[in-house]
Design an enzyme around this catalytic site. Structure first.
Site, mmCIF file in Angstrom:
data_model
loop_
_atom_site.group_PDB
_atom_site.id
_atom_site.type_symbol
_atom_site.label_atom_id
_atom_site.label_comp_id
_atom_site.label_asym_id
_atom_site.label_seq_id
_atom_site.Cartn_x
_atom_site.Cartn_y
_atom_site.Cartn_z
ATOM 1 N N ARG A 121 6.317 -11.683 -2.830
ATOM 2 C CA ARG A 121 5.246 -12.611 -3.256
ATOM 3 C C ARG A 121 4.423 -12.041 -4.400
ATOM 4 N NH1 ARG A 121 5.455 -16.392 0.544
ATOM 5 N NH2 ARG A 121 6.030 -15.793 2.661
ATOM 6 N N ASP A 153 13.375 -10.832 -1.278
ATOM 7 C CA ASP A 153 12.749 -11.434 -0.088
ATOM 8 C C ASP A 153 13.603 -10.982 1.086
ATOM 9 O OD1 ASP A 153 12.410 -14.910 1.093
ATOM 10 O OD2 ASP A 153 12.059 -12.953 2.058
ATOM 11 N N LYS A 165 7.351 -4.057 16.186
ATOM 12 C CA LYS A 165 7.575 -2.634 15.923
ATOM 13 C C LYS A 165 8.461 -2.011 17.002
ATOM 14 C CE LYS A 165 5.857 -2.239 11.977
ATOM 15 N NZ LYS A 165 6.752 -1.927 10.849
ATOM 16 N N TYR A 192 2.507 -7.795 16.190
ATOM 17 C CA TYR A 192 2.866 -6.650 15.345
ATOM 18 C C TYR A 192 3.547 -5.574 16.185
ATOM 19 C CZ TYR A 192 2.152 -2.736 12.070
ATOM 20 O OH TYR A 192 2.330 -1.650 11.230
ATOM 21 N N GLN A 233 0.843 -1.220 0.000
ATOM 22 C CA GLN A 233 0.000 0.000 0.000
ATOM 23 C C GLN A 233 0.871 1.260 0.000
ATOM 24 O OE1 GLN A 233 -1.984 0.964 3.692
ATOM 25 N NE2 GLN A 233 -3.406 2.380 2.711
HETATM 26 C C1 VAH Z 1 -2.190 -1.838 10.453
HETATM 27 N N1 VAH Z 1 -2.249 -0.198 8.661
HETATM 28 O O1 VAH Z 1 -3.390 -1.594 10.633
HETATM 29 C C2 VAH Z 1 -1.380 -0.830 9.647
HETATM 30 C C3 VAH Z 1 -0.818 0.223 10.540
HETATM 31 C C4 VAH Z 1 -1.297 1.831 12.367
HETATM 32 C C5 VAH Z 1 -1.859 0.781 11.502
HETATM 33 O O2 VAH Z 1 0.294 -0.211 11.225
HETATM 34 O O3 VAH Z 1 -1.628 -2.817 10.891
#
Ligand code: VAH
Length: 316
Positions: free
Chosen positions: A36, A53, A146, A142, A12
């Site tokens: 991919r 990759d 981060k 996630y 995106q």
């Molecule tokens: C997500 N669009 O929703 C990403 C982003 C802050 C959101 O990290 O995982």
């Protein structure tokens, strides 16, 4: 002249960032790295594309040497909702992939842009006007990747002198490439559905406020930070940047000003709702404003106007 590699260049952000970088630095000086998903005609016909990759360090090295890369925009990542479904893959791509990019950058003298996210915060973080420096105990894979990524990039700067920089992106709204598996994806889908069906069923609940940003501002933030005078950067790898904060009701109200018959309904996804509940309602981005002149151009009304105009043409 800069020689740039963009990993995740078909994603995106990556797809639009690559085109803007090619416009600024010359098509042949910006390599679109993909894995991919193969690049589309626009990316293929406007400059070099290479299979990269990020979990394969040799592939990164080959491309960096072949094109004499001096700057890497590392966008390849697994987003929040997919990361909860596939935590092992998320660690492999988001951490091992970042580690490989930093190791190659250390060896070949590349600067590195790596986005962090509002996902780097957790429920124990002050969720309103979230400070630049504060508690970061995210409860998602996630978020773990981060926070670890922010610290790894700081380490490579302090220990090895690698010019690492990054921002904590909010939800990004765009009309070119659909987002892939994020918690904020609703804020993109709602515009497509408003045009196609004048109705949208939202997977986040009423009152779920999240920081958001329109893609042109997201791209400006990345490039402006990488062009900033390093002497002025007190922070480096995790600048809070935001443009607006809204909940589904607010974005629906802005759409109704253009499409009065638009109807918003809800079918809350408990996984995405739990993730969203642990993220800030609104961030303080004063450090980015003071240290490198960050200033978004689009607010909710301007973004909605542009999104609906562009999508009305695109979905004809
Ligand atoms: C997500 N669009 O929703 C990403 C982003 C802050 C959101 O990290 O995982």
């Amino acid at each position: 002249m800069k020689k740039i590699l963009v990993t995740g260049a078909v994603g995106q952000i990556g797809s639009e960032l690559t085109m803007e970088l090619r416009k600024r630095y010359g098509n042949e000086n910006v390599v679109a790295g993909f894995h991919r998903t193969k690049p589309g005609e626009t990316l293929k016909n406007s400059g070099p594309c290479e299979m990269v990759d990020c979990t394969n360090i040799e592939q990164i090295k080959e491309v960096v040497k072949k094109y004499n890369i001096d700057t890497i925009y590392h966008l390849a990542a697994i987003l929040s909702a997919v990361a909860e479904a596939k935590p092992n893959l998320a660690w492999k791509v988001n951490i091992d992939g970042l580690y490989n990019v930093l190791e190659v950058a250390r060896e070949y003298g590349c600067a590195v842009f790596t986005p962090s996210s509002i996902g780097a915060f957790g429920e124990s973080t002050p969720l309103d006007n979230t400070p630049q420096d504060t508690i970061q105990r995210p409860s998602t894979m996630y978020g773990v990747t981060k926070v670890a990524g922010e610290l790894l990039c700081d380490y490579y700067y302090k220990r090895f002198g690698v010019d690492t920089r990054g921002v904590r992106y909010p939800g990004i709204i765009s009309n070119e490439t659909l987002p892939g598996g994020g918690t904020t994806d609703y804020a993109v889908e709602i515009y497509y559905e408003a045009i196609k069906n004048k109705k949208y069923t939202c997977n986040l609940g009423k009152g779920t406020y999240l920081d958001m940003m329109y893609m042109p501002d997201a791209i400006k933030a990345a490039i402006d930070l990488m062009e900033a005078d390093p002497a002025k950067l007190k922070h480096r790898n995790a600048f809070n940047v935001t443009a607006m904060s809204f909940d589904p009701e607010k974005i629906a109200a802005s759409i109704k000003k253009v499409i009065p018959e638009f109807v918003l309904e809800y079918n809350v996804d408990p996984v995405r709702q739990a993730i969203a509940n642990s993220w800030p309602n609104s961030m303080d981005d004063s450090a980015a404003r003071e240290e490198w002149g960050w200033k978004p151009e689009y607010d909710l009304e301007a973004m909605t106007k542009d999104m609906l105009e562009v999508l009305s043409e695109k979905l004809k």
